[in-house]
Design a protein around this motif. Sequence first.
Motif, PDB file in Angstrom:
ATOM      1  N   VAL A  29       0.555  47.810  49.156  1.00  0.00           N
ATOM      2  CA  VAL A  29       1.747  48.329  48.472  1.00  0.00           C
ATOM      3  C   VAL A  29       2.865  47.286  48.559  1.00  0.00           C
ATOM      4  O   VAL A  29       3.058  46.657  49.610  1.00  0.00           O
ATOM      5  CB  VAL A  29       2.213  49.651  49.117  1.00  0.00           C
ATOM      6  N   PHE A  30       3.558  47.120  47.461  1.00  0.00           N
ATOM      7  CA  PHE A  30       4.638  46.134  47.360  1.00  0.00           C
ATOM      8  C   PHE A  30       5.929  46.831  46.945  1.00  0.00           C
ATOM      9  O   PHE A  30       5.900  47.808  46.188  1.00  0.00           O
ATOM     10  CB  PHE A  30       4.333  45.104  46.266  1.00  0.00           C
ATOM     11  N   TRP A  31       7.042  46.262  47.377  1.00  0.00           N
ATOM     12  CA  TRP A  31       8.352  46.660  46.853  1.00  0.00           C
ATOM     13  C   TRP A  31       9.043  45.404  46.323  1.00  0.00           C
ATOM     14  O   TRP A  31       9.079  44.366  47.002  1.00  0.00           O
ATOM     15  CB  TRP A  31       9.220  47.273  47.951  1.00  0.00           C
ATOM     16  N   GLU A  75      16.100  39.514  37.190  1.00  0.00           N
ATOM     17  CA  GLU A  75      15.459  38.699  38.219  1.00  0.00           C
ATOM     18  C   GLU A  75      14.776  39.595  39.235  1.00  0.00           C
ATOM     19  O   GLU A  75      15.372  40.549  39.719  1.00  0.00           O
ATOM     20  CB  GLU A  75      16.498  37.820  38.925  1.00  0.00           C
ATOM     21  N   PHE A  76      13.542  39.249  39.559  1.00  0.00           N
ATOM     22  CA  PHE A  76      12.771  40.011  40.537  1.00  0.00           C
ATOM     23  C   PHE A  76      12.871  39.339  41.902  1.00  0.00           C
ATOM     24  O   PHE A  76      12.846  38.121  42.024  1.00  0.00           O
ATOM     25  CB  PHE A  76      11.291  40.039  40.149  1.00  0.00           C
ATOM     26  N   LYS A  77      12.955  40.195  42.906  1.00  0.00           N
ATOM     27  CA  LYS A  77      12.930  39.691  44.278  1.00  0.00           C
ATOM     28  C   LYS A  77      11.895  40.494  45.050  1.00  0.00           C
ATOM     29  O   LYS A  77      11.948  41.734  45.083  1.00  0.00           O
ATOM     30  CB  LYS A  77      14.306  39.850  44.934  1.00  0.00           C
ATOM     31  N   PHE A  78      10.943  39.812  45.660  1.00  0.00           N
ATOM     32  CA  PHE A  78       9.987  40.480  46.528  1.00  0.00           C
ATOM     33  C   PHE A  78      10.710  40.942  47.792  1.00  0.00           C
ATOM     34  O   PHE A  78      11.490  40.187  48.374  1.00  0.00           O
ATOM     35  CB  PHE A  78       8.869  39.502  46.895  1.00  0.00           C
ATOM     36  N   LEU A  79      10.458  42.180  48.220  1.00  0.00           N
ATOM     37  CA  LEU A  79      11.104  42.709  49.416  1.00  0.00           C
ATOM     38  C   LEU A  79      10.144  42.793  50.602  1.00  0.00           C
ATOM     39  O   LEU A  79      10.433  42.293  51.690  1.00  0.00           O
ATOM     40  CB  LEU A  79      11.684  44.097  49.124  1.00  0.00           C
ATOM     41  N   ILE A  80       9.009  43.463  50.371  1.00  0.00           N
ATOM     42  CA  ILE A  80       8.087  43.711  51.480  1.00  0.00           C
ATOM     43  C   ILE A  80       6.755  44.161  50.906  1.00  0.00           C
ATOM     44  O   ILE A  80       6.706  44.697  49.792  1.00  0.00           O
ATOM     45  CB  ILE A  80       8.659  44.799  52.429  1.00  0.00           C
ATOM     46  N   ASN A  81       5.670  43.927  51.649  1.00  0.00           N
ATOM     47  CA  ASN A  81       4.404  44.533  51.275  1.00  0.00           C
ATOM     48  C   ASN A  81       3.649  44.986  52.516  1.00  0.00           C
ATOM     49  O   ASN A  81       3.898  44.511  53.631  1.00  0.00           O
ATOM     50  CB  ASN A  81       3.551  43.654  50.363  1.00  0.00           C
ATOM     51  N   PHE A  82       2.767  45.936  52.284  1.00  0.00           N
ATOM     52  CA  PHE A  82       1.986  46.558  53.341  1.00  0.00           C
ATOM     53  C   PHE A  82       0.516  46.501  52.971  1.00  0.00           C
ATOM     54  O   PHE A  82       0.151  46.522  51.790  1.00  0.00           O
ATOM     55  CB  PHE A  82       2.332  48.053  53.474  1.00  0.00           C
ATOM     56  N   GLN A  83      -0.333  46.465  53.983  1.00  0.00           N
ATOM     57  CA  GLN A  83      -1.734  46.774  53.788  1.00  0.00           C
ATOM     58  C   GLN A  83      -2.035  47.919  54.738  1.00  0.00           C
ATOM     59  O   GLN A  83      -1.934  47.761  55.960  1.00  0.00           O
ATOM     60  CB  GLN A  83      -2.652  45.586  54.065  1.00  0.00           C
ATOM     61  N   ASN A  84      -2.364  49.050  54.152  1.00  0.00           N
ATOM     62  CA  ASN A  84      -2.421  50.300  54.898  1.00  0.00           C
ATOM     63  C   ASN A  84      -1.052  50.511  55.563  1.00  0.00           C
ATOM     64  O   ASN A  84      -0.054  50.500  54.871  1.00  0.00           O
ATOM     65  CB  ASN A  84      -3.588  50.294  55.854  1.00  0.00           C
ATOM     66  N   ALA A 109       0.962  32.941  44.659  1.00  0.00           N
ATOM     67  CA  ALA A 109       0.766  31.647  45.315  1.00  0.00           C
ATOM     68  C   ALA A 109      -0.469  31.714  46.206  1.00  0.00           C
ATOM     69  O   ALA A 109      -0.939  32.790  46.556  1.00  0.00           O
ATOM     70  CB  ALA A 109       1.995  31.276  46.130  1.00  0.00           C
ATOM     71  N   ILE A 110      -0.944  30.542  46.618  1.00  0.00           N
ATOM     72  CA  ILE A 110      -2.136  30.508  47.461  1.00  0.00           C
ATOM     73  C   ILE A 110      -1.812  30.738  48.921  1.00  0.00           C
ATOM     74  O   ILE A 110      -2.686  30.720  49.758  1.00  0.00           O
ATOM     75  CB  ILE A 110      -2.874  29.166  47.305  1.00  0.00           C
ATOM     76  N   THR A 111      -0.529  30.975  49.214  1.00  0.00           N
ATOM     77  CA  THR A 111      -0.129  31.126  50.612  1.00  0.00           C
ATOM     78  C   THR A 111      -0.543  32.465  51.195  1.00  0.00           C
ATOM     79  O   THR A 111      -0.402  32.701  52.371  1.00  0.00           O
ATOM     80  CB  THR A 111       1.396  30.970  50.752  1.00  0.00           C
ATOM     81  N   GLY A 112      -1.040  33.351  50.349  1.00  0.00           N
ATOM     82  CA  GLY A 112      -1.546  34.619  50.865  1.00  0.00           C
ATOM     83  C   GLY A 112      -0.508  35.715  50.892  1.00  0.00           C
ATOM     84  O   GLY A 112       0.644  35.510  50.560  1.00  0.00           O
ATOM     85  N   GLY A 113      -0.934  36.893  51.307  1.00  0.00           N
ATOM     86  CA  GLY A 113      -0.041  38.031  51.377  1.00  0.00           C
ATOM     87  C   GLY A 113       0.059  38.798  50.085  1.00  0.00           C
ATOM     88  O   GLY A 113       0.707  39.825  50.035  1.00  0.00           O
ATOM     89  N   TYR A 114      -0.552  38.255  49.037  1.00  0.00           N
ATOM     90  CA  TYR A 114      -0.679  38.921  47.743  1.00  0.00           C
ATOM     91  C   TYR A 114       0.602  39.038  46.937  1.00  0.00           C
ATOM     92  O   TYR A 114       0.570  39.483  45.790  1.00  0.00           O
ATOM     93  CB  TYR A 114      -1.255  40.348  47.887  1.00  0.00           C
ATOM     94  N   LYS A 115       1.772  38.688  47.470  1.00  0.00           N
ATOM     95  CA  LYS A 115       2.991  38.883  46.692  1.00  0.00           C
ATOM     96  C   LYS A 115       2.997  37.944  45.499  1.00  0.00           C
ATOM     97  O   LYS A 115       2.341  36.895  45.510  1.00  0.00           O
ATOM     98  CB  LYS A 115       4.229  38.638  47.543  1.00  0.00           C
TER      99      LYS A 115
END
Lengths: 113, 110
Positions: free
Chosen positions: A32-34, A42-51, B91-97
Amino acid sequence: NSKVIQTPRYLVKGQGQKAKMRCIPEKGHPVVFWYQQNKNNEFKFLINFQNQEVLQQIDMTEKRFSAECPSNSPCSLEIQSSEAGDSALYLCASSLPQQDTQYFGPGTRLLVL
Amino acid sequence: GDQVEQSPSALSLHEGTSSALRCNFTTTTRSVQWFRQNSRGSLINLFYLASGTKENGRLKSAFDSKELYSTLHIRDAQLEDSGTYFCAAEAITGGYKVVFGSGTRLLVSP
């Protein structure tokens, strides 16, 4: 197209108030991503989770936001003390853990007065 | 610096004409996605590419991971194609973002 659910669709808060939004990812998607999209698109990545585990987050998120993805409950993103500059569209996305498409929810549009 | 450079920023097409959008990447990119965002803010998935090309109706996308770019071709533009198009690179740095381009605002007119 996408089955990601976000609530509420609109949120209005005063400066200094908490602002909380929720996301239900697509069934079977553990990642999951926010993202935050500002008025300039403009998009800014905030955080992501795996489970339930955080994969990555930016400094701003670590300092001012509280986010979690508990098992069997919606994911949530909460701004602890809203600022005018937080006014934006907050988008949640989910995906499978491999290289794969991210599916986005309709977003929560936050206005901080 | 910015990882994704998208062009053009705005595009006007008449119905029935064709054009292409482009994203250049400044770092090695694992995959690219293309979206169309409607007026309500919803992001509609168009393509996901890890390499090569994909086609869906009047839309075709290509990703060249060695030359660090991706394109989205729109053929026979229709009014309903209007919206803002974004590419997003992993990017290839991982983390999927993913990192988004700045968007192309497309207006298709009669």
